[in-house]
Each structure stands twice: as structure tokens, then as C-alpha cells.
Write a protein that holds these residues in place. Structure first.
Motif, PDB file in Angstrom:
ATOM      1  N   ALA A 132       0.739  -1.218   0.045  1.00 58.76           N
ATOM      2  CA  ALA A 132       0.003   0.022  -0.105  1.00 58.76           C
ATOM      3  C   ALA A 132       0.980   1.374  -0.098  1.00 58.76           C
ATOM      4  O   ALA A 132       1.717   1.462   0.774  1.00 58.76           O
ATOM      5  N   THR A 138      -3.822   0.122  -2.971  1.00 50.80           N
ATOM      6  CA  THR A 138      -4.439   0.119  -1.763  1.00 50.80           C
ATOM      7  C   THR A 138      -4.666  -1.448  -1.557  1.00 50.80           C
ATOM      8  O   THR A 138      -4.856  -2.308  -2.332  1.00 50.80           O
ATOM      9  N   ASP A 139      -5.240  -1.786  -0.181  1.00 53.33           N
ATOM     10  CA  ASP A 139      -5.828  -2.997   0.095  1.00 53.33           C
ATOM     11  C   ASP A 139      -6.936  -3.286  -0.615  1.00 53.33           C
ATOM     12  O   ASP A 139      -7.197  -4.473  -1.001  1.00 53.33           O
TER      13      ASP A 139
END
Lengths: 106, 342
Positions: free
Chosen positions: A20, A91-92
């Protein structure tokens, strides 16, 4: 951590773990994914990290920013799902992201 | 054949490391000619990221590529470097000890005692769009730059792209073309507004066509182009008749002729030692992004260090047997005189 899959022009797949905050381009370069040249090192100044985001991920990957839109003028065979991978932040939420690498960046 | 220009040092590449090399060599009284394929100094800093901030130049917390270039030019100025832009060094030949002959694609020739390769990622060359079969037309029908406008008089010209090169050439070539078509992937242009307006006026006056789409294929025979297949933004496909196509997709870096100069390479980079930054050929040095050695980091600051050490050995080649005294710019009257500050 987000798993990102790069689909090569010949159909083979390479998966890498994106951290991330890093970009998809950096993830590719760090894992020596062929076809992501990234001449300028991530300055959004060369259009040699062009990818096609798989349709089911287009929305999550987000829209092109204006600078990226300009720079895509220097890419070849730009499609609706074209992005510069240096402009997609991992990002997750992008765990599982799939992108296609063009046959040639030029 | 043109006259051969004689000099102490030829520096190949006017990027930050090439420019700082002028300074370091200049402090040791070595005169430099600098050759670059671009039309201005700065290398990647000028071509790829003139407006982008750089954060890792010592003592400059933030500087743009353009600013860094301007400052390095100012720093090099007292040494009166001679620049040769729009030139690619094509051949580098060793004629004897400390005697090299270089030639450029523009017909210039240089005789130098020392050569410094500061070519970064290689030479900037036009991007060639991967349209199937395009190579067959590259000997005349498909042009990536315009060397002689006259060669395009009376042609049906298709220009592809939306930047300054595409728009400038559209406007400049339209008056001498038989027909002019500009093709761009969107109805927005990054080129200067003035040239976009001019192009739109030409379209409105019926003097040229603007199409929004992308090239997918080329038609022709025996290396002579007769048309291009284009896919328009709305998905329809059509053919545009043309016997000249000029794609302007920006520049990319290729190692280029450097690979053919007989230097030891490691993964397309020039192998050097870390005391003198000299290549496998004595008298030819490599500094900056184009070299490699154990621990190499592609940082501008590393290139500056490399240039300083290189200059010491370059001095020894140009002035054999002469003693080289190490001096500081802060205290040496001699150096300050060279810099024009004392």
C-alpha cells in the motif's frame, strides 16, 4: 498487501505483492515484470508504463488524472481501460487487481 | 568532409552529469566540446521532467529539472564550453593513445584526447508506434522527424499526435501539402493553444481534416505508403489516403551507437572502475546513469562525484608528466581566477 497480476501479451501471468502506498508501476519494476519500461521512473513523463486494467477492476482502479490523460497521448493503442501504472496507487482495496501489459511500450 | 574540430575533451551528453563534467574539467584547464541529440541542454531533466521537483540534490531541498539545468549551465559558463545540439555521435574510433576521432550524424567530426560518455539512458529517439508492418515504410513514407520540408511538397500527409511537434508540423506543412490530415486520439491537445487554434482555423476553412481516432494498420506496396486504416473514436473504421505519415509520440531512450564502440558492457551499461570511472578503453570515461560498477546508484549526485574523479585522470592524459595539485575553490586564487571571481 495487495496481490497484483500482470497479464503478458502472450497470455502468461505474473503476480506480485504490492505494498500500500507504492504504485502499480513500482510493484512491476521491483518484481521485474517484463513490459513495464517506466523510462522516467514514475514522473508521469514518458507513457512507457501503459497497462490495460481488466474491466472488472476499472472502477476500483479509479479515473485517469489530467496529467495522465495528456501523457497517454504518447502511448499507442489507447483504450477506455488504459492507465499509466505509475499513477495507480496500491491500496488494500486493489487486492486481486489484474492488468494487461501491451505487446510493446514502444 | 567538414573540418575536424580539435579539443581536449568531447563530452557526449549535455545532461546534469555532462554539464558538471565541464566544470570539473574546466577547473583543471581542460577545454570541452559537448554533443547532445536534443536541441537544448538538460538531458532527461529537460526532456522528461523539466517541471518536476527533484528532492535529492545536496543543499537544494527542491529544484526542478529545468532549474537544475539552468544552474549547471551557469556554473559551467566560465569555462566556455562549446555545445553541439541536435547531433548524435555515431562513431568513436581510437586512433592512438589519447587520440580519438568522433563523428556525428550531422556530419561533424571531432579529434579529442579524452572522451567522456555522459549519455544517461542513451540517446533520445522518436518513439515508433508498433503498427504492424510499419518498418517497411520507414525508408521514406513514414517519417519521425522532418529534415527537409521540400521532400513533403505535394504529398497527401497524415500527421498523428496531439503535442507540439504534431501541431507545429501540421500547420507548417499544410501550405505545401496536397492534402493534410491530423489524427489524434481525443479532441483535446496538449500542444500550445496558439497552434491548436491555428489548426482549427485551417479545418474550419476546409484546408485540412482533423480526425479523432488511432491508426490500426497501413496500406501500400514496395515500401510506398498509400493509406492508413484508422479506428475512429466512435468505433467505426475507415481508410485515409496518404503517401506520407508522420507519427509524433514523443521520445524514448535507446542505448544507440554506444553499444558498437567496443567498450565492455554489463547489461547495456558501460562498465567502469570506481577510482577514475574509466571504461575498458583507456581515455574513454563514462559518468552518470550510463555507467555501472558494484554498488552503482543512478543518482545525479553520484554522477557529480564520478565527474570530479574522472577529471583528475583526464588531466593526466591531456598533460602527461605534469603534476596535478589538488586545490579548493574556496581558497585557491588560481581556481577563482578561472571562475572569474577573483
Amino acid at each position: 498487501m495487495a496481490k497484483i497480476t500482470f497479464i503478458q501479451h502472450d497470455g502468461s501471468e505474473i503476480s506480485a505483492n504490492g505494498v500500500a502506498g507504492m504504485t502499480v508501476m513500482e510493484t512491476a519494476v521491483k518484481n521485474q515484470v517484463p513490459g513495464i519500461d517506466a523510462d522516467c521512473g514514475g514522473a508521469c513523463a514518458c507513457a512507457t508504463c501503459h497497462v490495460y486494467v481488466e474491466p472488472e477492476w476499472v472502477e476500483k482502479a479509479g479515473a485517469r488524472n489530467p496529467m495522465e490523460e495528456d501523457m497517454l497521448d504518447f502511448a499507442f493503442d489507447v483504450r477506455e481501460n488504459s492507465r499509466l501504472s505509475c499513477q495507480i496507487k496500491v491500496t488494500d482495496a486493489l487486492d486481486g487487481l489484474r492488468v494487461k501489459v501491451p505487446e510493446k511500450q514502444f | 568532409m567538414s573540418d575536424v574540430i580539435s579539443t581536449d575533451v568531447v563530452i557526449i551528453g549535455a545532461g546534469p552529469c555532462g554539464l558538471f563534467a565541464i566544470f570539473e574539467l574546466g577547473l583543471l584547464d581542460l577545454k570541452c566540446h559537448v554533443i547532445d541529440i536534443l536541441d537544448r541542454p538538460g538531458g532527461q531533466c529537460a526532456e522528461l521532467y523539466p517541471e518536476k521537483p527533484i528532492y535529492d540534490i545536496p543543499a537544494l531541498p527542491l529544484v526542478t529539472g529545468a532549474d537544475l539545468t539552468a544552474r549547471l549551465m551557469e556554473q559551467a559558463k566560465p569555462f566556455k564550453p562549446q555545445f553541439h545540439f541536435n547531433q548524435m555521435v555515431t562513431t568513436l574510433e581510437k586512433r592512438g593513445d589519447n587520440d580519438f576521432l568522433l563523428a556525428t550524424d550531422g556530419g561533424l567530426q571531432f579529434a579529442a584526447k579524452v572522451v567522456v560518455i555522459a549519455a544517461g539512458g542513451g540517446s533520445f529517439q522518436p518513439k515508433k508506434p508498433p503498427i504492424p508492418g510499419i518498418e517497411a515504410y520507414e525508408n521514406g513514407s513514414v517519417l519521425y522527424s522532418v529534415k527537409k520540408m521540400e521532400a513533403l511538397r505535394g504529398k497527401d500527409i497524415l500527421i498523428v499526435g496531439g503535442g507540439d511537434s504534431a501541431l507545429d508540423w501540421t500547420n507548417n506543412l499544410q501550405p505545401i501539402a496536397k492534402s493534410m490530415t491530423l489524427l489524434h486520439r481525443r479532441d483535446e491537445f496538449r500542444a500550445a493553444p496558439d497552434s491548436v487554434n491555428k489548426m482549427r482555423e485551417l479545418v474550419a476553412a476546409g484546408k485540412m481534416q482533423l480526425k479523432i481516432g488511432q491508426v490500426t494498420g497501413l496500406k501500400g506496396e514496395g515500401g510506398v505508403l498509400s493509406g492508413a486504416t484508422i479506428k475512429l473514436a466512435d468505433g467505426t473504421v475507415e481508410d485515409v489516403a496518404c503517401n506520407a505519415m508522420l507519427p509524433f509520440f514523443g521520445l524514448t531512450m535507446k542505448l544507440g551507437p554506444v553499444a558498437e564502440w567496443g567498450l565492455n558492457l554489463t547489461e547495456n551499461l558501460i562498465a567502469v572502475d570506481t577510482a577514475k570511472f574509466e571504461t575498458s578503453v583507456p581515455g574513454i570515461f563514462a559518468v552518470g546513469d550510463i555507467n555501472t560498477y558494484p554498488g552503482k546508484l543512478k543518482l545525479i549526485l553520484s554522477g557529480f562525484h564520478e565527474a570530479a574523479l574522472m577529471a583528475q585522470q583526464a588531466f593526466r592524459y591531456v598533460n602527461p608528466g605534469e603534476r596535478l595539485m589538488f586545490q579548493y575553490t574556496t581558497s585557491s586564487t588560481n581556481l577563482q581566477r578561472k571562475l572569474g571571481v577573483n
